[in-house]
Each structure stands twice: as structure tokens, then as C-alpha cells.
Design a protein around this motif. Structure first.
Motif, PDB file in Angstrom:
ATOM      1  N   TYR A   1      30.364-119.048  13.540  1.00 31.34           N
ATOM      2  CA  TYR A   1      31.003-117.721  13.464  1.00 31.34           C
ATOM      3  C   TYR A   1      31.087-117.077  14.853  1.00 31.34           C
ATOM      4  N   LEU A   2      29.993-117.182  15.612  1.00 32.04           N
ATOM      5  CA  LEU A   2      29.995-116.615  16.963  1.00 32.04           C
ATOM      6  C   LEU A   2      31.018-117.312  17.855  1.00 32.04           C
ATOM      7  N   GLN A   3      31.167-118.634  17.689  1.00 35.35           N
ATOM      8  CA  GLN A   3      32.155-119.354  18.486  1.00 35.35           C
ATOM      9  C   GLN A   3      33.570-118.917  18.139  1.00 35.35           C
ATOM     10  N   SER A   4      33.822-118.704  16.869  1.00 41.00           N
ATOM     11  CA  SER A   4      35.168-118.269  16.476  1.00 41.00           C
ATOM     12  C   SER A   4      35.488-116.884  17.025  1.00 41.00           C
ATOM     13  N   VAL A   5      34.499-115.986  16.984  1.00 44.14           N
ATOM     14  CA  VAL A   5      34.714-114.646  17.550  1.00 44.14           C
ATOM     15  C   VAL A   5      34.919-114.727  19.059  1.00 44.14           C
ATOM     16  N   GLN A   6      34.109-115.548  19.716  1.00 39.99           N
ATOM     17  CA  GLN A   6      34.208-115.664  21.181  1.00 39.99           C
ATOM     18  C   GLN A   6      35.554-116.235  21.610  1.00 39.99           C
ATOM     19  N   GLU A   7      36.101-117.160  20.829  1.00 35.11           N
ATOM     20  CA  GLU A   7      37.406-117.738  21.171  1.00 35.11           C
ATOM     21  C   GLU A   7      38.525-116.721  21.031  1.00 35.11           C
ATOM     22  N   LYS A   8      38.371-115.778  20.132  1.00 34.53           N
ATOM     23  CA  LYS A   8      39.406-114.749  19.953  1.00 34.53           C
ATOM     24  C   LYS A   8      39.335-113.682  21.050  1.00 34.53           C
TER      25      LYS A   8
ATOM     26  N   GLU B   1      30.324-115.655  26.104  1.00 34.05           N
ATOM     27  CA  GLU B   1      29.223-116.164  25.294  1.00 34.05           C
ATOM     28  C   GLU B   1      28.740-115.049  24.366  1.00 34.05           C
ATOM     29  N   LEU B   2      28.385-115.446  23.126  1.00 39.17           N
ATOM     30  CA  LEU B   2      27.785-114.519  22.165  1.00 39.17           C
ATOM     31  C   LEU B   2      26.489-115.152  21.663  1.00 39.17           C
ATOM     32  N   THR B   3      25.408-114.385  21.688  1.00 41.39           N
ATOM     33  CA  THR B   3      24.100-114.903  21.283  1.00 41.39           C
ATOM     34  C   THR B   3      23.407-113.866  20.401  1.00 41.39           C
ATOM     35  N   VAL B   4      22.797-114.342  19.292  1.00 45.67           N
ATOM     36  CA  VAL B   4      22.046-113.463  18.379  1.00 45.67           C
ATOM     37  C   VAL B   4      20.565-113.766  18.542  1.00 45.67           C
ATOM     38  N   MET B   5      19.763-112.704  18.732  1.00 45.22           N
ATOM     39  CA  MET B   5      18.323-112.824  18.896  1.00 45.22           C
ATOM     40  C   MET B   5      17.628-111.940  17.881  1.00 45.22           C
ATOM     41  N   ASN B   6      16.408-112.345  17.503  1.00 51.52           N
ATOM     42  CA  ASN B   6      15.638-111.480  16.625  1.00 51.52           C
ATOM     43  C   ASN B   6      14.939-110.402  17.442  1.00 51.52           C
ATOM     44  N   ALA B   7      14.148-109.566  16.783  1.00 50.90           N
ATOM     45  CA  ALA B   7      13.530-108.423  17.464  1.00 50.90           C
ATOM     46  C   ALA B   7      12.531-108.844  18.522  1.00 50.90           C
ATOM     47  N   SER B   8      11.964-110.030  18.382  1.00 49.24           N
ATOM     48  CA  SER B   8      10.998-110.499  19.389  1.00 49.24           C
ATOM     49  C   SER B   8      11.665-111.202  20.553  1.00 49.24           C
TER      50      SER B   8
ATOM     51  N   ALA C   1      27.100-120.707  22.817  1.00 48.77           N
ATOM     52  CA  ALA C   1      26.973-121.598  23.976  1.00 48.77           C
ATOM     53  C   ALA C   1      25.821-122.546  23.751  1.00 48.77           C
ATOM     54  N   GLU C   2      25.904-123.708  24.388  1.00 47.23           N
ATOM     55  CA  GLU C   2      24.823-124.683  24.294  1.00 47.23           C
ATOM     56  C   GLU C   2      23.563-124.185  25.009  1.00 47.23           C
ATOM     57  N   LYS C   3      23.762-123.532  26.175  1.00 48.87           N
ATOM     58  CA  LYS C   3      22.638-122.981  26.928  1.00 48.87           C
ATOM     59  C   LYS C   3      22.833-121.474  27.031  1.00 48.87           C
ATOM     60  N   PRO C   4      22.390-120.757  26.040  1.00 51.47           N
ATOM     61  CA  PRO C   4      22.644-119.304  26.063  1.00 51.47           C
ATOM     62  C   PRO C   4      21.841-118.611  27.153  1.00 51.47           C
ATOM     63  N   ALA C   5      22.386-117.486  27.624  1.00 53.35           N
ATOM     64  CA  ALA C   5      21.710-116.688  28.649  1.00 53.35           C
ATOM     65  C   ALA C   5      20.574-115.903  28.025  1.00 53.35           C
TER      66      ALA C   5
END
Length: 617
Positions: free
Chosen positions: A174-181, A187-194, A202-206
Motif C-alpha cells: 500500500y505504501l509503495q502504491s501511494v509513493q508511486e502516485k 519513501e514512506l515508512t510506518v513505525m510504531n510508538a517505540s 523502500a528496502e532500506k528505510p530511513a
């Protein structure tokens, strides 16, 4: 061309008028009258209607006047009149300051206009950066509020057994599809609260760092912006933006990190229709170009850090420096209010000041021509002053250096000639006084040398006396303490000298002392010292000599003295000496201690039968 022809014709009329005036018998025999006429002619120029409104035309007329003035035979034979004419010409030169002031004001006006345009560029770029960032943040908030992201984080956040954690692959797709648009997002990356990465496009997210406490109004304003930097992975400058991900009941579950491509800012930094000329560049804190209105993707140029510090120390103030788009530019910098980067606006200095520089160069050429003309006139007038004064100065320097054989010939009847004659008279008196002083000085030097010799020499033997011996021995002791190089001391005593003196008389005793002294001088080196200690006792200081070498020297002296004979009437006297030898020691603190040990050694030599050398280690 028509204007120049009119000026030329009027100048021809002016020159003819001047020649006519000078050709008349107006009685202009004095410099004062000629200068008054010159001033009057200069005042008549504006009344001729020459239209001298430009600096160039005024300089042309001034040059013509300066050429006309030296051509007249003013008969300037005195220094005073020459200085008056030169001062008159010198007063005209400050009029050139008006032209220079005009150019300076023009330069200041150009600089103010360019500064105003550069500020408009930075202001426009700053506003566009704000709009662009607001749109990107809005896109990130929309993505963070999507159901796919919230549900994926809810499963990770609640960790309930009846709700299994979904596989992160669906979220990553889903993140890749949004990023392509969204072409502005790399790059789009989702992280938890910690801060743990749940999924990424991305393969190597920032990586991203969250604040310890998100603000209470994080639903609408929660935002973390990382400093812009050059991203080697994407070969472009990037900016990371983190927005919070909230559950349906507004509980903070994590964050969405969007890596923005700053190169997409390029078309927004400058308006091709309304923006003034110039280039806009975005720089990080180290001066590296992140993007610009004309930069290409992948370029990584750096501004001199010192220049950047100067620009940031004077925000919105223009400076000249070696630019990034041209060799020399005028530019200013401002700091973005949204994130930590500098907005630099610059223009090519040659393009800004091209016309002004051309006009300035023309003015400088005219000024140079004028200065050359005035310099030639001043040279011709001042040469007759400077050359004789230089002769006098050179003669004075030679006298100051001690050469009194200086003679100048006075070939002029003006002030310089009178000064030259007085100088020759003064030099003659100095020569005579110097000869008398030198004669008295030589006599005094001879007396001083004689007195010095008498003060340190024994008159009977020619050896050093007791005072000089004490000074030499103290110096050798101090030297031994510094360098630890030994020296030796020999103390000699003529055997049975009192008996010889009483038997054959004092004259014979003096001859014996002189003969022994001669042997001492012949038996030591040039660096050693021999002195009469008192009566029939002698001392020898052997420099840098050990006790073994000193014993050899003592034996040689004893043998030479033993071979001496001194006639006394019909008999011949044999002479022998006893010698005590000692070497300096580290514990010797005073010369008295060395004398005492040498005296003891001499006593031992006498007690052992005389005519021998005794040494004490």
C-alpha cells in the motif's frame, strides 16, 4: 558626433581668444597677473555656452586648459613662484572628486536596487517553500489517516490474542502504491510508538527520531521535520517529515515518515514571469547545495563556509563573494522559517555592474590622462627644485655617514644656489673641526691604550699583574662551572731568590725576574696566561688543560729555567724554580681555594728539595 563637433569648435574659439589675449601687451610679466588671467579664462568657459553638463566634456576642457598653461613662457625662476603654480594646479584636482562621488552614489543606488530584488527572490522562495511543505505534510496526514495504516498499527499496538497481527507485506504494498502516485515522495515508512519499523516502501528505510512527548493537539499539528541533507541512496537532497498515526479514538500508535525529494522544489523557487533576475539556492548548515532554481539533479556543490557565516551573520544584506553560479556574484541569504536551511539569492556581478563598470573605466581613463598631463607639468616645474635639493640631500647623507670630503658647486643665483654656498661653507668648517677632533681623539686613544696596559701589566717583567690575574682566574672558574672543561694553575717560586737578591743586589734580582718571565712567556700557548703574583712568585693559568698536561708544562718550564745563567760581576748565577701544580675541582667555589691548593703544592715542592714540580690532584 554633432555634440563633439560643437565642443571642438567652441574650444577652438576659446583657444584663439586665449592666444589673442596673451599676444597683446597686457603687461602680464608677473606670475600673479598670469594666474589671475588663467583663472578668469577658466571662469569664462561656462559663459561660452559649451553645454558642459557631462563629466566627460568637463574633463576634456580641463585637459585642454592644462595643456595650454605650461605652453606659455611664464618665466618661473624662483622656487616660490613654482610652488604657487603647482599649488594652483593641485587645487583643480579635487574637482575630480565630484565625479568619483557621482559614481559612488550610482554604485550605491545599483546595490540598493539589486538588494531589494534579491530580497524579493528570497521572500518568494520562502513562501513557495511553505506552500510546498504544507501540501506534502497534508499528503502525509492523509496517508497516515488511511484505514490500512491505522489497522496495521492497531494490531501491533493492542497485541490481543484474539486479533492476530497482520502480515506487513500488505501495508508495504500500500505504501509503495501511494509513493508511486506522489512523485515528490521518495519513501514512506510506518513505525510504531517505540520507533520500530512496521513497513516501508523502500528496502532500506530511513531512520527517524520521535519527540519524547507528542503535543496534545497532535491530531492536527503533530509534526517532526528532520534537517535536510544529501541522500546518497537517492542521489538527491531529501527532507524527512514524520506525522503521528492515531487510532479511531485518537490514541497515538506510531508515525508515518515521508522522505521528500527537495529537487521537486526547483520549479517553485522562482517565477519565470514575475520574479526579478537572479538565482535561488537552498543550502544546508554546511553550505552544500540542496537544490536551486537552475541546479541539476545529482550535483553537490559547496559554498565556502566562511562566506556562508558572513551571509548568515548579516541576513538579508547583500555581499560580494565567489558564488556558486558565477565566478563573482552579489548575493544575500535568509533562513527558512519552516526547516533549518538557508535560502541564498545571487546575481552575476558582471551583469549587474556591466554598464557602470564600463562608464567607470572610461572615467578612470580620462582621470588618468588628466593626472598624466598634470604630472608632466608638475615634473617640468618641480624638476628644477627637486634635482638641486636631491644633490643637497645626497651631500648631507654623505656627511651624516662620515664623508666630509663633499663639495658642491653653486651654479644658480636663486635660493637653492644660496643654500648650496652656505652648505659648502658649513662642510668646510666641519672638515677642519673634524680634523682637529680626530687628532685629539688619536692622542687620547694612545694615552688610553698606554694606561690600560699599565693597569694590567707588571712593569718589570711585562707579565700580567695581580689584579688582572684575579679577573682571569675568576672568569676561568665561571667558565669551568658552565662547561666542565678543566683548567690548571701553576705557581712558581725562584729558589733562594732572597739570598741572591741580598748577595748580588736588587739590580741582579730584577734581571733574574725578567729572564724567568721571558722563559714563562716562551713556554706557554697563546691562549694561556702568565702573571707575576708578587715578589719572586709567578702564576700560570693553563686553559682547558688537565693535571697530567700541566705537569708536562711545569717540567718543561723548570728545565728551561735550570739552563738559565745570569752574570753577576765575575761570577755566574744558576737559577732554579719550584713549581706547584693543581687542577680545578667541582668543589672549588672561590679563587682563594684554588690559590690555597696551588700554594700548598708549591710548599711541598720546596720541602722536597726545590728545583722540582709537585702536583696535587
Amino acid at each position: 558626433m554633432a555634440f563633439l563637433k560643437r565642443v571642438k569648435n567652441k574650444l577652438v574659439v576659446f583657444v584663439n581668444m586665449a592666444r589673442l589675449i596673451l599676444s597683446q601687451g597686457l603687461g602680464l610679466k608677473s606670475i600673479k597677473n598670469k594666474l589671475m588671467m588663467f583663472t578668469t579664462m577658466a571662469r569664462l568657459i561656462p559663459s561660452l555656452g559649451l553645454g558642459l553638463r557631462s563629466i566627460k566634456s568637463k574633463l576634456v576642457v580641463f585637459t585642454t586648459m592644462t595643456r595650454l598653461t605650461p605652453s606659455r613662457g611664464l618665466g618661473l625662476r624662483s622656487i616660490k613662484s613654482k610652488l604657487v603654480v603647482f599649488a594652483t594646479l593641485a587645487t583643480l584636482i579635487p574637482s575630480l572628486g565630484l565625479g568619483l562621488l557621482t559614481f559612488r552614489q550610482s554604485e550605491a543606488q545599483i546595490n540598493a536596487n539589486v538588494t531589494r530584488e534579491l530580497r524579493a527572490l528570497t521572500d518568494y522562495a520562502g513562501r513557495e517553500i511553505e506552500f510546498w511543505l504544507d501540501r506534502r505534510v497534508h499528503e502525509a496526514h492523509v496517508t497516515a489517516a488511511s484505514g490500512v495504516v491505522i489497522e496495521a498499527l492497531s494490531a501491533s499496538y493492542q497485541r490481543r490474542a484474539d486479533i492476530p497481527v497482520k502480515h506487513p507485506g500488505a501495508l508495504a504494498r500500500y505504501l509503495q502504491s501511494v509513493q508511486e502516485k506522489l512523485d515528490t515522495i521518495q519513501e514512506l515508512t510506518v513505525m510504531n510508538a517505540s520507533g520500530k519499523i512496521i513497513a516501508s516502501s523502500a528496502e532500506k528505510p530511513a531512520e527517524a527520531t520521535f519527540p519524547d512527548e507528542w503535543p496534545q493537539n497532535s491530531v492536527t499539528e503533530g509534526l517532526v521535520i528532520a534537517p535536510p541533507h544529501w541522500n546518497e541512496q537517492y542521489n538527491t537532497a531529501t527532507l524527512s517529515v514524520a506525522v503521528p498515526v492515531l487510532s479511531y479514538d485518537n490514541v497515538l500508535m506510531g508515525a508515518l515518515v515521508a522522505v521528500l525529494d527537495l529537487h521537486n522544489l526547483q520549479p517553485h523557487l522562482k517565477s519565470s514571469a514575475t520574479s526579478p533576475p537572479g538565482e535561488v539556492l537552498l543550502l544546508d548548515s554546511d553550505g552544500r547545495i540542496l537544490t536551486g532554481s537552475q541546479t541539476e539533479r545529482g550535483t553537490m556543490t559547496r559554498l565556502d563556509p566562511a562566506v556562508l557565516r558572513n551571509l548568515l551573520a548579516q541576513p538579508r544584506e547583500s555581499l560580494f563573494f565567489e558564488g556558486l553560479t558565477h565566478r563573482e556574484v552579489i548575493g544575500l541569504a535568509d533562513v527558512s522559517r519552516e526547516f533549518p536551511l538557508a535560502i541564498l539569492a545571487e546575481r552575476d556581478r558582471a551583469a549587474v555592474y556591466g554598464a557602470w563598470i564600463e562608464l567607470r573605466n572610461m572615467f578612470l581613463i580620462l582621470v588618468g590622462t588628466l593626472v598624466l598631463i598634470v604630472a608632466v607639468a608638475a615634473f617640468q616645474m618641480g624638476r628644477s627644485i627637486v634635482v638641486p635639493l636631491q644633490r643637497l640631500m645626497g651631500a648631507a647623507d654623505r656627511i651624516a655617514d662620515g664623508d666630509l670630503e663633499v663639495r658642491l658647486s653653486a651654479i644658480r643665483n636663486d635660493e637653492i644656489g644660496h643654500l648650496t654656498r652656505l652648505f659648502d661653507q658649513m662642510a668646510g668648517r666641519l672638515r677642519r673641526s673634524h680634523a682637529e677632533i680626530m687628532a685629539a681623539h688619536e692622542a687620547m686613544q694612545q694615552q688610553n691604550r698606554m694606561l690600560e696596559t699599565l693597569s694590567i701589566t707588571d712593569s718589570l717583567t711585562g707579565l700580567y699583574n695581580r689584579n688582572k690575574l684575579d679577573a682571569i682566574l675568576a672568569d676561568q672558574l665561571a667558565r669551568f662551572r658552565r662547561t666542565r672543561r678543566p683548567f690548571a694553575l701553576l705557581m712558581l717560586d725562584i729558589d733562594y731568590f732572597k739570598t741572591l737578591n741580598d748577595t748580588y743586589g736588587h739590580i741582579t734580582g730584577d734581571k733574574i725576574l725578567a729572564k724567568v718571565a721571558q722563559v714563562l712567556l716562551q713556554s706557554i700557548r697563546s691562549i694561556d696566561y702568565a702573571a707575576r703574583y708578587g715578589g719572586d712568585e709567578f702564576l700560570i693559568i693553563l686553559v682547558e688543560t688537565s693535571i697530567d698536561q700541566a705537569i708536562k708544562t711545569a717540567e718543561r718550564i723548570r728545565a728551561h729555567v735550570e739552563n738559565l745563567t745570569c752574570p753577576a760581576g765575575k761570577s755566574t748565577i744558576s737559577i732554579t724554580v719550584s713549581i706547584g701544580a693543581v687542577e680545578c675541582r667541582p668543589e672549588d667555589n672561590t679563587t682563594t681555594e684554588i690559590f690555597s691548593r696551588a700554594d700548598n703544592a708549591l710548599y711541598e715542592a720546596k720541602r722536597a728539595g726545590r728545583n722540582q714540580a709537585y702536583f696535587s690532584r
